[in-house]
Design a protein around this motif. Structure first.
Motif, PDB file in Angstrom:
ATOM      1  N   ILE A 124      78.647 -17.029  35.458  1.00 34.31           N
ATOM      2  CA  ILE A 124      78.654 -16.247  34.212  1.00 34.31           C
ATOM      3  C   ILE A 124      79.662 -16.848  33.244  1.00 34.31           C
ATOM      4  O   ILE A 124      79.354 -17.095  32.072  1.00 34.31           O
ATOM      5  N   GLN A 125      80.868 -17.093  33.722  1.00 37.17           N
ATOM      6  CA  GLN A 125      81.934 -17.655  32.893  1.00 37.17           C
ATOM      7  C   GLN A 125      81.538 -19.030  32.356  1.00 37.17           C
ATOM      8  O   GLN A 125      81.717 -19.326  31.171  1.00 37.17           O
ATOM      9  N   TYR A 126      80.996 -19.883  33.216  1.00 36.23           N
ATOM     10  CA  TYR A 126      80.625 -21.245  32.836  1.00 36.23           C
ATOM     11  C   TYR A 126      79.515 -21.239  31.784  1.00 36.23           C
ATOM     12  O   TYR A 126      79.617 -21.911  30.754  1.00 36.23           O
ATOM     13  N   PHE A 127      78.455 -20.485  32.028  1.00 36.59           N
ATOM     14  CA  PHE A 127      77.343 -20.427  31.071  1.00 36.59           C
ATOM     15  C   PHE A 127      77.807 -19.804  29.749  1.00 36.59           C
ATOM     16  O   PHE A 127      77.436 -20.286  28.674  1.00 36.59           O
ATOM     17  N   ASN A 128      78.603 -18.740  29.818  1.00 35.60           N
ATOM     18  CA  ASN A 128      79.104 -18.103  28.595  1.00 35.60           C
ATOM     19  C   ASN A 128      79.972 -19.048  27.774  1.00 35.60           C
ATOM     20  O   ASN A 128      79.931 -19.020  26.542  1.00 35.60           O
ATOM     21  N   ALA A 129      80.736 -19.895  28.447  1.00 33.61           N
ATOM     22  CA  ALA A 129      81.604 -20.855  27.743  1.00 33.61           C
ATOM     23  C   ALA A 129      80.781 -21.806  26.880  1.00 33.61           C
ATOM     24  O   ALA A 129      81.267 -22.318  25.872  1.00 33.61           O
ATOM     25  N   GLY A 151      77.892 -20.846  25.491  1.00 31.91           N
ATOM     26  CA  GLY A 151      77.060 -20.024  24.620  1.00 31.91           C
ATOM     27  C   GLY A 151      75.763 -19.542  25.246  1.00 31.91           C
ATOM     28  O   GLY A 151      74.871 -19.078  24.533  1.00 31.91           O
ATOM     29  N   ALA A 152      75.642 -19.655  26.559  1.00 24.98           N
ATOM     30  CA  ALA A 152      74.423 -19.209  27.242  1.00 24.98           C
ATOM     31  C   ALA A 152      74.687 -17.853  27.901  1.00 24.98           C
ATOM     32  O   ALA A 152      75.583 -17.733  28.730  1.00 24.98           O
ATOM     33  N   GLU A 153      73.930 -16.846  27.488  1.00 31.19           N
ATOM     34  CA  GLU A 153      74.107 -15.511  28.057  1.00 31.19           C
ATOM     35  C   GLU A 153      73.446 -15.432  29.424  1.00 31.19           C
ATOM     36  O   GLU A 153      72.434 -16.085  29.687  1.00 31.19           O
ATOM     37  N   THR A 170      72.071 -12.576  32.203  1.00 29.96           N
ATOM     38  CA  THR A 170      71.757 -11.210  32.596  1.00 29.96           C
ATOM     39  C   THR A 170      71.738 -11.144  34.127  1.00 29.96           C
ATOM     40  O   THR A 170      71.792 -12.183  34.807  1.00 29.96           O
ATOM     41  N   ASN A 171      71.629  -9.947  34.650  1.00 26.12           N
ATOM     42  CA  ASN A 171      71.585  -9.796  36.102  1.00 26.12           C
ATOM     43  C   ASN A 171      70.395 -10.556  36.692  1.00 26.12           C
ATOM     44  O   ASN A 171      70.537 -11.268  37.686  1.00 26.12           O
ATOM     45  N   LEU A 172      69.221 -10.427  36.093  1.00 25.40           N
ATOM     46  CA  LEU A 172      68.040 -11.124  36.599  1.00 25.40           C
ATOM     47  C   LEU A 172      68.223 -12.635  36.545  1.00 25.40           C
ATOM     48  O   LEU A 172      67.905 -13.348  37.510  1.00 25.40           O
ATOM     49  N   LYS A 173      68.753 -13.121  35.451  1.00 22.56           N
ATOM     50  CA  LYS A 173      68.987 -14.563  35.331  1.00 22.56           C
ATOM     51  C   LYS A 173      70.020 -15.028  36.348  1.00 22.56           C
ATOM     52  O   LYS A 173      69.866 -16.083  36.977  1.00 22.56           O
ATOM     53  N   LEU A 174      71.053 -14.241  36.548  1.00 22.53           N
ATOM     54  CA  LEU A 174      72.094 -14.581  37.520  1.00 22.53           C
ATOM     55  C   LEU A 174      71.508 -14.702  38.920  1.00 22.53           C
ATOM     56  O   LEU A 174      71.854 -15.620  39.667  1.00 22.53           O
ATOM     57  N   GLU A 175      70.623 -13.785  39.276  1.00 16.21           N
ATOM     58  CA  GLU A 175      70.001 -13.840  40.606  1.00 16.21           C
ATOM     59  C   GLU A 175      69.279 -15.161  40.818  1.00 16.21           C
ATOM     60  O   GLU A 175      69.405 -15.793  41.869  1.00 16.21           O
ATOM     61  N   LYS A 176      68.522 -15.582  39.826  1.00 16.86           N
ATOM     62  CA  LYS A 176      67.772 -16.831  39.958  1.00 16.86           C
ATOM     63  C   LYS A 176      68.723 -18.028  39.965  1.00 16.86           C
ATOM     64  O   LYS A 176      68.533 -18.971  40.731  1.00 16.86           O
ATOM     65  N   LEU A 177      69.750 -17.997  39.125  1.00 13.44           N
ATOM     66  CA  LEU A 177      70.701 -19.107  39.089  1.00 13.44           C
ATOM     67  C   LEU A 177      71.429 -19.257  40.421  1.00 13.44           C
ATOM     68  O   LEU A 177      71.639 -20.377  40.900  1.00 13.44           O
ATOM     69  N   LEU A 178      71.808 -18.158  41.032  1.00 15.39           N
ATOM     70  CA  LEU A 178      72.469 -18.228  42.337  1.00 15.39           C
ATOM     71  C   LEU A 178      71.531 -18.791  43.407  1.00 15.39           C
ATOM     72  O   LEU A 178      71.936 -19.599  44.246  1.00 15.39           O
ATOM     73  N   TYR A 179      70.286 -18.356  43.368  1.00 12.90           N
ATOM     74  CA  TYR A 179      69.294 -18.860  44.320  1.00 12.90           C
ATOM     75  C   TYR A 179      69.136 -20.377  44.159  1.00 12.90           C
ATOM     76  O   TYR A 179      69.136 -21.124  45.144  1.00 12.90           O
ATOM     77  N   PHE A 180      69.033 -20.825  42.909  1.00 13.52           N
ATOM     78  CA  PHE A 180      68.875 -22.259  42.670  1.00 13.52           C
ATOM     79  C   PHE A 180      70.171 -23.026  42.934  1.00 13.52           C
ATOM     80  O   PHE A 180      70.121 -24.181  43.349  1.00 13.52           O
TER      81      PHE A 180
END
Length: 157
Positions: free
Chosen positions: A17-22, A24-26, A28-38
């Motif tokens: 979350i911190q890295y993507f926000n830095a 400018g990429a928001e 969400t919970n759903l996006k976070l789930e997929k990013l963690l899986y990948f």
């Protein structure tokens, strides 16, 4: 197996979350789930390790989900997750998170869901097995995730 790597899924979630926000990429919970899986898939393919996280992903309607992460961030609904403080993570995790960002920075949440739902993905096979009515306790096999992700990387090269 890398003993210096941070395997805590919540620490990795906060850092993503911190890295993507830095940049400018928001997230969400759903996006976070997929990013963690990948992220775990990237790590497993790169190291041939059996896992990154000690936690499992379960198959839900919108794809792979870490129940622990879902419960931590569900209060945000479909809004971007905001963190109050910075988190640091071991340097050994950074190459994988950087690779995750480089690969998926331009993907929408729907793109990530579509990717996790690709034909022959571990989630897809579970969804087919349960005729699109997946019980919430079905764990996605990490070995199958690694091999599937390895196959889609090879196909794209």
């Amino acid at each position: 197996m890398d003993n210096d790597i941070d395997r805590d899924i919540l620490n990795n979630a906060k850092y993503i979350i911190q890295y993507f926000n830095a940049y400018g990429a928001e997230v969400t919970n759903l996006k976070l789930e997929k990013l963690l899986y990948f992220l775990e898939a990237i790590y497993m393919v790169a190291t041939n390790d059996d896992n990154l996280f000690l936690d499992d992903f379960t198959a839900w309607n919108f794809g792979p989900v870490s129940i622990k992460v879902y419960n931590q961030y569900r209060k945000f609904g479909n809004l971007p997750i905001e963190l109050d403080n910075n988190i640091s993570i071991p340097d050994t995790n950074l190459p994988y998170i950087t690779k995750l960002y480089d690969l998926f920075k331009d993907y929408s949440v729907l793109d990530l869901v579509s990717l996790s739902h690709m034909s022959d993905s571990p989630w897809f096979k579970i969804n087919e097995q349960y005729f699109e009515k997946i019980p919430h306790n079905i764990i996605i096999n990490k070995h199958e995730t690694r091999e599937w992700f390895r196959s889609i990387i090879v196909e794209s090269e």
